[in-house]
Scaffold this motif. Structure first.
Motif, PDB file in Angstrom:
ATOM      1  N   ALA A 127       1.799   7.441  -6.259  1.00  0.00           N
ATOM      2  CA  ALA A 127       0.687   8.335  -6.596  1.00  0.00           C
ATOM      3  C   ALA A 127       0.915   9.747  -6.065  1.00  0.00           C
ATOM      4  CB  ALA A 127      -0.617   7.769  -6.033  1.00  0.00           C
ATOM      5  N   MET A 139      -5.279   3.341  -0.883  1.00  0.00           N
ATOM      6  CA  MET A 139      -4.389   2.256  -1.297  1.00  0.00           C
ATOM      7  C   MET A 139      -4.406   1.106  -0.294  1.00  0.00           C
ATOM      8  SD  MET A 139      -3.156   2.977  -4.251  1.00  0.00           S
ATOM      9  CE  MET A 139      -4.799   3.626  -4.559  1.00  0.00           C
ATOM     10  N   TYR A 167      -7.505  -0.813  -0.921  1.00  0.00           N
ATOM     11  CA  TYR A 167      -7.349  -1.574  -2.165  1.00  0.00           C
ATOM     12  C   TYR A 167      -6.530  -2.841  -1.926  1.00  0.00           C
ATOM     13  CZ  TYR A 167      -5.695  -2.758  -6.855  1.00  0.00           C
ATOM     14  OH  TYR A 167      -5.381  -3.423  -8.009  1.00  0.00           O
ATOM     15  N   ALA A 202       0.831  -1.207   0.000  1.00  0.00           N
ATOM     16  CA  ALA A 202       0.000   0.000   0.000  1.00  0.00           C
ATOM     17  C   ALA A 202       0.865   1.257   0.000  1.00  0.00           C
ATOM     18  CB  ALA A 202      -0.926  -0.007   1.214  1.00  0.00           C
ATOM     19  N   ILE A 219      -4.965   9.347  -0.033  1.00  0.00           N
ATOM     20  CA  ILE A 219      -4.444   8.347  -0.972  1.00  0.00           C
ATOM     21  C   ILE A 219      -3.926   7.133  -0.209  1.00  0.00           C
ATOM     22  CG2 ILE A 219      -2.575   7.893  -2.612  1.00  0.00           C
ATOM     23  CD1 ILE A 219      -2.921  10.708  -3.665  1.00  0.00           C
ATOM     24  N   ASP A 220      -3.311   7.373   0.944  1.00  0.00           N
ATOM     25  CA  ASP A 220      -2.794   6.263   1.753  1.00  0.00           C
ATOM     26  C   ASP A 220      -3.923   5.332   2.186  1.00  0.00           C
ATOM     27  OD1 ASP A 220       0.224   7.244   2.599  1.00  0.00           O
ATOM     28  OD2 ASP A 220      -1.174   8.900   2.332  1.00  0.00           O
ATOM     29  N   LEU A 253       2.309   1.867  -3.588  1.00  0.00           N
ATOM     30  CA  LEU A 253       1.339   2.451  -4.513  1.00  0.00           C
ATOM     31  C   LEU A 253       1.020   3.899  -4.138  1.00  0.00           C
ATOM     32  CD1 LEU A 253      -1.104  -0.595  -4.810  1.00  0.00           C
ATOM     33  CD2 LEU A 253       0.701   0.073  -6.403  1.00  0.00           C
ATOM     34  N   ALA A 254       0.876   4.169  -2.836  1.00  0.00           N
ATOM     35  CA  ALA A 254       0.536   5.521  -2.393  1.00  0.00           C
ATOM     36  C   ALA A 254       1.671   6.501  -2.660  1.00  0.00           C
ATOM     37  CB  ALA A 254       0.185   5.505  -0.905  1.00  0.00           C
TER      38      ALA A 254
END
Length: 374
Positions: free
Chosen positions: A239, A308, A311, A232, A304-305, A235-236
């Protein structure tokens, strides 16, 4: 009289029914077999041994070599949030230290220092951790402990107040007559978006942990991020524009601060840590359970954290191998070659690119500033 045949024996010891099914391996809670030779790993839960070995393989570098004089073990700092991951890591590290000391000729490779940032000083909705902190010291007495409030960053990082004032922009005024807590609350309130708030908090927490580690002259910091958490974060960070920081925020190695960053839980999934903790009552007593995500929360109100992490948790259950590949790939990244005098971001300490020469802040931090957060 023949022994009772087991329906689903543990694949490791074969002497008990399995309790946990992990990666197609059925492991029991307790290993009951008796060994004729002395073995410090006997009589341990098979699943506990499985998790511990995953952790210990990642801290092999901190075994005290024979060339190091006796009495000079590595000094390691473990930031503890009372969350699942960092609590499991402390238990595994403590168990390893106990095994080292139980040997006829013990050779202790490291000493552990535990730092707790008071959860209630980070989030007002969190309860005080005083009781858990006392229980922590009682259950794991061999280590040194320190609990600090979030606003103690002003004490450990005296220069941070000027950086924070510059970061917040012209609309923010730092009132030096206020207490450290009030000043930090005012600064955090000036940050506008959910993503920027989470990003800024994480940077300040990291700075506080690093400053405390340097005060103790620690050799490394052990971060309690599981494979799921690291996926995570990867990805964060990409982004948010922090892709260049992956080489030290999710990978083992030296950070810009000069300290080694290590992630011993990187080979373990979040679900595996849950199974481990559920088998150990004294560990569950100190863990603060994660709050379940609110299903009716608007996406725009999440950072965003958080997005992710949701997700990864959702898809990690279905495709754990995919998330593991994200973490493994990030760990293979090599830091870019930089000169000794390369400029660093005033806020997050990351190395600056040539295109950022005109700013005190890197691209990612500039996006989190109140006057430009998006």
């Amino acid at each position: 009289m023949p022994a009772k045949e087991l329906e689903s024996p543990c694949v490791d010891c074969g002497d008990a029914e399995f309790v946990v099914d992990v990666r197609s391996r059925r492991l029991c809670k307790w290993e009951l077999r008796q060994l004729l030779i002395w073995d410090p790993t006997s009589h341990r839960p098979c699943y506990e041994r499985y998790v511990s070995l995953k952790v210990l393989r990642r801290i092999e570098n901190y075994r005290r070599p024979k060339s190091v004089p006796k009495g000079q073990p590595y000094k390691l700092l473990l930031p503890l949030s009372f969350g699942l991951s960092s609590s499991v890591m402390l238990h595994a590290m403590n168990a390893q230290l106990e095994r080292q000391l139980s040997k006829p000729y013990p050779m202790v490779g490291f000493e552990l220092h535990v730092l707790v940032i008071e959860p209630s000083s980070i989030s007002p909705s969190s309860a005080s951790a005083e009781q858990r902190f006392g229980l922590l010291q009682k259950n794991f007495p061999r280590h040194s402990y320190k609990m600090l409030p979030f606003h103690s960053i002003y004490e450990y990082e005296p220069t941070v107040q000027d950086i924070m004032t510059q970061f917040a922009g012209e609309g923010f005024v730092d009132d030096g007559s206020l207490s450290h807590k009030e000043r930090l609350d005012a600064f955090r309130a000036s940050i506008t978006t959910a993503t920027a708030k989470a990003d800024v908090d994480q940077i300040l927490l990291n700075r506080l942990v690093v400053s405390y580690a340097k005060e103790l002259n620690c050799d490394a910091i052990l971060w309690g991020d599981s494979d799921s958490r690291l996926a995570a974060k990867t990805l964060a960070n990409v982004a948010k524009g922090r892709g260049s920081a992956l080489t030290w925020q999710v990978s083992d190695g030296k950070s810009p601060s000069g300290l080694e960053f290590n992630f011993p839980l990187r080979d373990l999934f979040q679900a595996e840590l849950h199974s481990y903790a559920n088998l150990i009552p004294e560990l569950m007593a100190i863990i603060i359970p994660d709050e379940p995500p609110l299903e009716n929360t608007l996406t725009k109100n999440l950072s965003i954290d958080e997005l992710m992490m949701r997700y990864v948790q959702t898809h990690g259950e279905k495709y754990p191998g995919v998330m593991a590949n994200v973490t493994r790939t990030a760990n293979k990244l090599q830091p870019a070659a930089v000169s000794a005098g390369a400029r660093r971001c005033a806020f997050c300490d990351a190395f600056m690119r040539d295109s950022e020469e005109q700013s005190e802040f890197c691209y990612a931090c500039a996006r989190s500033r109140p006057d430009s957060a998006c």
